[in-house]
Scaffold this motif. Sequence first.
Motif, short mmCIF file in Angstrom:
data_model
loop_
_atom_site.label_atom_id
_atom_site.label_comp_id
_atom_site.label_asym_id
_atom_site.label_seq_id
_atom_site.Cartn_x
_atom_site.Cartn_y
_atom_site.Cartn_z
N PRO A 118 2.83 14.73 -9.97
CA PRO A 118 1.88 13.74 -10.49
C PRO A 118 2.15 12.32 -10.00
N LYS A 119 3.41 11.92 -9.90
CA LYS A 119 3.73 10.56 -9.48
C LYS A 119 3.35 10.33 -8.02
N VAL A 120 3.68 11.29 -7.18
CA VAL A 120 3.34 11.15 -5.75
C VAL A 120 1.82 11.18 -5.57
N ALA A 121 1.14 12.06 -6.30
CA ALA A 121 -0.32 12.12 -6.21
C ALA A 121 -0.94 10.79 -6.62
N ALA A 122 -0.41 10.19 -7.68
CA ALA A 122 -0.92 8.89 -8.14
C ALA A 122 -0.71 7.82 -7.08
N ARG A 123 0.44 7.85 -6.41
CA ARG A 123 0.69 6.86 -5.35
C ARG A 123 -0.25 7.07 -4.18
N ILE A 124 -0.52 8.34 -3.84
CA ILE A 124 -1.41 8.63 -2.71
C ILE A 124 -2.80 8.04 -2.95
N VAL A 125 -3.37 8.32 -4.12
CA VAL A 125 -4.74 7.84 -4.36
C VAL A 125 -4.77 6.33 -4.53
N ALA A 126 -3.70 5.74 -5.08
CA ALA A 126 -3.69 4.29 -5.30
C ALA A 126 -3.48 3.53 -3.99
N GLU A 127 -2.55 4.00 -3.17
CA GLU A 127 -2.18 3.26 -1.96
C GLU A 127 -3.14 3.49 -0.80
N LEU A 128 -3.82 4.62 -0.78
CA LEU A 128 -4.70 4.92 0.35
C LEU A 128 -6.17 4.61 0.08
N LYS A 129 -6.50 4.26 -1.14
CA LYS A 129 -7.90 4.06 -1.50
C LYS A 129 -8.58 3.00 -0.63
N ASP A 130 -7.85 1.92 -0.33
CA ASP A 130 -8.44 0.84 0.46
C ASP A 130 -8.12 0.95 1.95
N LYS A 131 -7.29 1.92 2.32
CA LYS A 131 -6.88 2.04 3.72
C LYS A 131 -7.74 3.02 4.50
N ALA A 132 -8.49 3.86 3.81
CA ALA A 132 -9.25 4.89 4.52
C ALA A 132 -10.68 5.01 4.04
N PRO A 133 -11.39 3.89 3.85
CA PRO A 133 -12.77 4.00 3.36
C PRO A 133 -13.69 4.69 4.34
N GLY A 134 -13.38 4.59 5.62
CA GLY A 134 -14.26 5.19 6.62
C GLY A 134 -14.28 6.70 6.61
N PHE A 135 -13.31 7.32 5.96
CA PHE A 135 -13.25 8.78 5.93
C PHE A 135 -14.03 9.35 4.76
N SER A 136 -14.40 8.51 3.81
CA SER A 136 -15.01 9.03 2.59
C SER A 136 -16.52 9.16 2.71
#
Length: 205
Positions: A118-136
């Motif tokens: 859960p902690k790693v998953a939370a970091r993934i969604v928090a830290e990558l949310k603004d770094k990969a908008p073009g993929f969404s």
Amino acid sequence: MIGKLKGLVDSYGDDHVILDVQGVGYLVHCSGRTLQALPKAGEAAALFIETFVREDMIRLYGFATLAEKSWFLLLQNVQGVGSKVALNVLSTLSPAELANAVALGDKVTVARANGVGPKVAARIVAELKDKAPGFSSVDPAVAGLAAQIEERQAPGPVADAVSALVNLGYAQLQASAAIAAALREAGEGADAAKLIRLGLKELAR
């Protein structure tokens, strides 16, 4: 630097393929999804390559698409995510599914990957949310609904309907998308039962 390999599939291992390129066998580590998509031994295949060089080894990682390669590199910017965990995530989720999960802040979906707590998953969604908008490619209505649910601001019937679909075994992302579509059809005043019925209809399409 190797950017791409094209050759014949020689053999497979649990987490790798050996690709014969003009008589030279390259051992390439891949996600489970990429391995499953490759052809049988003796047939032609091509992989995008990322090379990791360390003092004691050189390791090749192969990807079916450039999007998968980009996510592999992005994931490793997150604390606690190395190459093995990144491949586990990409074995569980396609690049599009991962992009949508990150856009929606869907920690539960990301945590389905082996080795991702859960902690790693939370970091993934928090830290990558603004770094990969073009993929969404996520529907803005779905993103908005998911945010309301996450912040406990969604109307009661909407939250109840999403929760009901999740309890039936659907992923949070699927449930939010289905109820967002149901809400568009039924209108803001719909009760949970109607939203659930329309949501299930949407999922059955």
